[in-house]
Motif scaffolding. Sequence first.
Motif, PDB file in Angstrom:
ATOM      1  N   CYS A  17       0.771  -1.077  -0.110  1.00  0.00           N
ATOM      2  CA  CYS A  17      -0.058   0.034   0.036  1.00  0.00           C
ATOM      3  C   CYS A  17       0.766   1.277   0.063  1.00  0.00           C
ATOM      4  O   CYS A  17       0.405   2.337   0.346  1.00  0.00           O
ATOM      5  CB  CYS A  17      -1.068  -0.069   1.165  1.00  0.00           C
ATOM      6  SG  CYS A  17      -2.551  -0.837   0.626  1.00  0.00           S
ATOM      7  N   ALA A  18       2.138   1.314  -0.313  1.00  0.00           N
ATOM      8  CA  ALA A  18       2.760   2.446  -0.495  1.00  0.00           C
ATOM      9  C   ALA A  18       2.513   3.247  -1.801  1.00  0.00           C
ATOM     10  O   ALA A  18       2.467   4.489  -1.374  1.00  0.00           O
ATOM     11  CB  ALA A  18       4.360   2.273  -0.792  1.00  0.00           C
ATOM     12  N   GLY A  19       1.996   2.654  -2.726  1.00  0.00           N
ATOM     13  CA  GLY A  19       1.286   3.550  -4.034  1.00  0.00           C
ATOM     14  C   GLY A  19       2.107   2.976  -5.257  1.00  0.00           C
ATOM     15  O   GLY A  19       2.220   3.875  -6.269  1.00  0.00           O
ATOM     16  N   ILE A 126       9.000   3.507  -3.807  1.00  0.00           N
ATOM     17  CA  ILE A 126       7.781   4.119  -3.346  1.00  0.00           C
ATOM     18  C   ILE A 126       7.564   4.194  -1.813  1.00  0.00           C
ATOM     19  O   ILE A 126       7.744   2.931  -1.436  1.00  0.00           O
ATOM     20  CB  ILE A 126       6.513   4.123  -4.013  1.00  0.00           C
ATOM     21  CG1 ILE A 126       6.691   3.884  -5.656  1.00  0.00           C
ATOM     22  CG2 ILE A 126       5.484   4.963  -3.676  1.00  0.00           C
ATOM     23  CD1 ILE A 126       7.032   5.071  -6.500  1.00  0.00           C
ATOM     24  N   THR A 127       7.666   4.953  -1.105  1.00  0.00           N
ATOM     25  CA  THR A 127       7.500   4.914   0.360  1.00  0.00           C
ATOM     26  C   THR A 127       6.359   5.697   0.851  1.00  0.00           C
ATOM     27  O   THR A 127       5.890   6.803   0.185  1.00  0.00           O
ATOM     28  CB  THR A 127       8.762   5.478   1.104  1.00  0.00           C
ATOM     29  OG1 THR A 127       8.790   6.887   0.797  1.00  0.00           O
ATOM     30  CG2 THR A 127      10.014   4.859   0.607  1.00  0.00           C
ATOM     31  N   ALA A 128       5.818   5.308   1.949  1.00  0.00           N
ATOM     32  CA  ALA A 128       4.555   5.964   2.715  1.00  0.00           C
ATOM     33  C   ALA A 128       5.039   5.480   4.250  1.00  0.00           C
ATOM     34  O   ALA A 128       5.061   4.443   4.365  1.00  0.00           O
ATOM     35  CB  ALA A 128       3.280   5.625   2.003  1.00  0.00           C
ATOM     36  N   SER A 129       4.556   6.317   5.111  1.00  0.00           N
ATOM     37  CA  SER A 129       4.658   5.895   6.436  1.00  0.00           C
ATOM     38  C   SER A 129       3.682   5.012   6.813  1.00  0.00           C
ATOM     39  O   SER A 129       2.642   4.664   6.196  1.00  0.00           O
ATOM     40  CB  SER A 129       4.406   7.230   7.409  1.00  0.00           C
ATOM     41  OG  SER A 129       2.994   7.461   7.421  1.00  0.00           O
ATOM     42  N   LEU A 130       3.998   4.068   7.947  1.00  0.00           N
ATOM     43  CA  LEU A 130       3.168   2.819   8.277  1.00  0.00           C
ATOM     44  C   LEU A 130       1.841   3.250   8.556  1.00  0.00           C
ATOM     45  O   LEU A 130       0.903   2.465   8.113  1.00  0.00           O
ATOM     46  CB  LEU A 130       3.753   2.535   9.707  1.00  0.00           C
ATOM     47  CG  LEU A 130       3.578   1.043  10.034  1.00  0.00           C
ATOM     48  CD1 LEU A 130       4.029  -0.113   9.057  1.00  0.00           C
ATOM     49  CD2 LEU A 130       4.230   0.669  11.268  1.00  0.00           C
ATOM     50  N   ARG A 136      -4.719   2.983   4.411  1.00  0.00           N
ATOM     51  CA  ARG A 136      -4.811   2.758   3.003  1.00  0.00           C
ATOM     52  C   ARG A 136      -5.381   1.370   2.805  1.00  0.00           C
ATOM     53  O   ARG A 136      -6.395   0.981   2.091  1.00  0.00           O
ATOM     54  CB  ARG A 136      -3.619   3.082   1.991  1.00  0.00           C
ATOM     55  CG  ARG A 136      -3.525   4.599   1.693  1.00  0.00           C
ATOM     56  CD  ARG A 136      -2.157   4.715   0.826  1.00  0.00           C
ATOM     57  NE  ARG A 136      -2.030   5.834   0.708  1.00  0.00           N
ATOM     58  CZ  ARG A 136      -0.730   6.388   0.540  1.00  0.00           C
ATOM     59  NH1 ARG A 136       0.348   5.791   0.223  1.00  0.00           N
ATOM     60  NH2 ARG A 136      -0.616   7.725   0.304  1.00  0.00           N
ATOM     61  N   ALA A 137      -4.657   0.528   3.492  1.00  0.00           N
ATOM     62  CA  ALA A 137      -5.001  -1.007   3.475  1.00  0.00           C
ATOM     63  C   ALA A 137      -6.513  -1.352   4.094  1.00  0.00           C
ATOM     64  O   ALA A 137      -7.075  -2.125   3.659  1.00  0.00           O
ATOM     65  CB  ALA A 137      -4.022  -1.907   4.303  1.00  0.00           C
ATOM     66  N   PHE A 148      -2.762  -6.799   8.587  1.00  0.00           N
ATOM     67  CA  PHE A 148      -1.958  -6.088   8.255  1.00  0.00           C
ATOM     68  C   PHE A 148      -0.307  -6.196   8.713  1.00  0.00           C
ATOM     69  O   PHE A 148       0.630  -6.160   7.861  1.00  0.00           O
ATOM     70  CB  PHE A 148      -1.958  -4.320   8.737  1.00  0.00           C
ATOM     71  CG  PHE A 148      -1.344  -3.326   7.919  1.00  0.00           C
ATOM     72  CD1 PHE A 148      -1.394  -3.069   6.983  1.00  0.00           C
ATOM     73  CD2 PHE A 148      -0.525  -2.505   9.081  1.00  0.00           C
ATOM     74  CE1 PHE A 148      -0.264  -2.130   6.375  1.00  0.00           C
ATOM     75  CE2 PHE A 148       0.460  -1.622   8.927  1.00  0.00           C
ATOM     76  CZ  PHE A 148       0.336  -1.397   7.235  1.00  0.00           C
ATOM     77  N   ILE A 149      -0.261  -6.601   9.887  1.00  0.00           N
ATOM     78  CA  ILE A 149       0.992  -6.673  10.419  1.00  0.00           C
ATOM     79  C   ILE A 149       1.544  -8.406   9.780  1.00  0.00           C
ATOM     80  O   ILE A 149       2.786  -8.362   9.459  1.00  0.00           O
ATOM     81  CB  ILE A 149       1.142  -7.091  12.026  1.00  0.00           C
ATOM     82  CG1 ILE A 149       0.872  -5.722  12.736  1.00  0.00           C
ATOM     83  CG2 ILE A 149       2.145  -7.745  12.448  1.00  0.00           C
ATOM     84  CD1 ILE A 149       0.375  -5.624  13.935  1.00  0.00           C
ATOM     85  N   ARG A 150       0.478  -9.227   9.455  1.00  0.00           N
ATOM     86  CA  ARG A 150       0.981 -10.363   8.823  1.00  0.00           C
ATOM     87  C   ARG A 150       1.415  -9.886   7.393  1.00  0.00           C
ATOM     88  O   ARG A 150       2.729 -10.586   6.924  1.00  0.00           O
ATOM     89  CB  ARG A 150      -0.089 -11.386   8.626  1.00  0.00           C
ATOM     90  CG  ARG A 150      -0.164 -12.177   9.851  1.00  0.00           C
ATOM     91  CD  ARG A 150      -1.225 -13.344   9.359  1.00  0.00           C
ATOM     92  NE  ARG A 150      -2.397 -13.227   9.060  1.00  0.00           N
ATOM     93  CZ  ARG A 150      -3.269 -13.202   9.897  1.00  0.00           C
ATOM     94  NH1 ARG A 150      -3.225 -13.056  11.367  1.00  0.00           N
ATOM     95  NH2 ARG A 150      -4.597 -12.715   9.783  1.00  0.00           N
TER      96      ARG A 150
END
Length: 189
Positions: A17-19, A126-130, A136-137, A148-150
């Motif tokens: 989900c970084a984009g 591509i990066t995005a914060s946690l 987004r997820a 999400f953690i998995r």
Amino acid sequence: MGCRPLSRIVGVAGLYCAGKSLAAEILRSRGYEEIDVDSLGHYARERMAREVEEAFGTTDRRELGRIVFSDAEQLRRLEAIVHPWMIDEVGRRVDSLRREGKDGVINAALLFPMGLHSFCDKVLWITASLPVRFLRARRRDSLTPCGFIRRLRSQRKLYPQKVGENVDISRVANNGNRRRFERRILDLL
Ligand SMILES: CC(C)(COP(=O)(O)OP(=O)(O)OC[C@H]1O[C@@H](n2cnc3c(N)ncnc32)[C@H](O)[C@@H]1O)[C@@H](O)C(=O)NCCC(=O)NCCS
Ligand SMILES: Nc1ncnc2c1ncn2[C@@H]1O[C@H](COP(=O)(O)OP(=O)(O)OP(=O)(O)O)[C@@H](O)[C@H]1O
């Protein structure tokens, strides 16, 4: 005799989900042809349905996701079945783009571990914060914090630092709106 125009292949990689798909869409709007490696994975699973069924007792996408994203060994088994064909197929598509002088974008979370960066002239990481990725997820895939953690755990291997190879990598942050992200990408091309 006319000269064929040069073809440019850009890789797009990053965590869940970084984009990446949005980045690929932006490149498509600039005439790049997309090689969507997630989709190739689903196609490969259908092509190799017999081997997948024998190994996991199912070929169902959701069920397999639950099995492999919570067990690294199972994920490695699935990758061993589908990755060789996927890598060859990306190579075939890149060859064809190069022959036709067309630009292409390889959209792949596993660009580095699969060695697909070696097909690229440039890579956008591509990066995005946690928290942004989690929101987004949750919105897109209705993932719970545990789910999400998995996913995050199964993606520890994706970072470019783990690859000692010489490739032009630009980091592109995507924490804000689409317009800013698009401008950053276009500035880098
Ligand atoms: C396990 C499968 C059936 C689960 O399908 P599902 O629809 O639930 O998830 P989807 O494919 O949409 O992927 C969800 C997220 O996980 C990432 N992901 C997919 N495969 C992997 C993997 N092998 N390692 C790490 N992350 C992965 C995707 O990039 C995406 O960010 C599917 O992901 C799959 O077949 N994966 C193995 C093939 C592969 O490696 N594909 C990724 C190529 S970039
Ligand atoms: N800058 C942005 N502004 C608004 N929404 C965004 C932005 N970037 C991404 N999104 C949304 O976040 C979600 C994830 O983005 P995207 O599908 O591009 O990520 P991805 O890295 O390709 O995901 P995956 O890891 O599942 O392949 C999508 O619903 C997308 O529309």
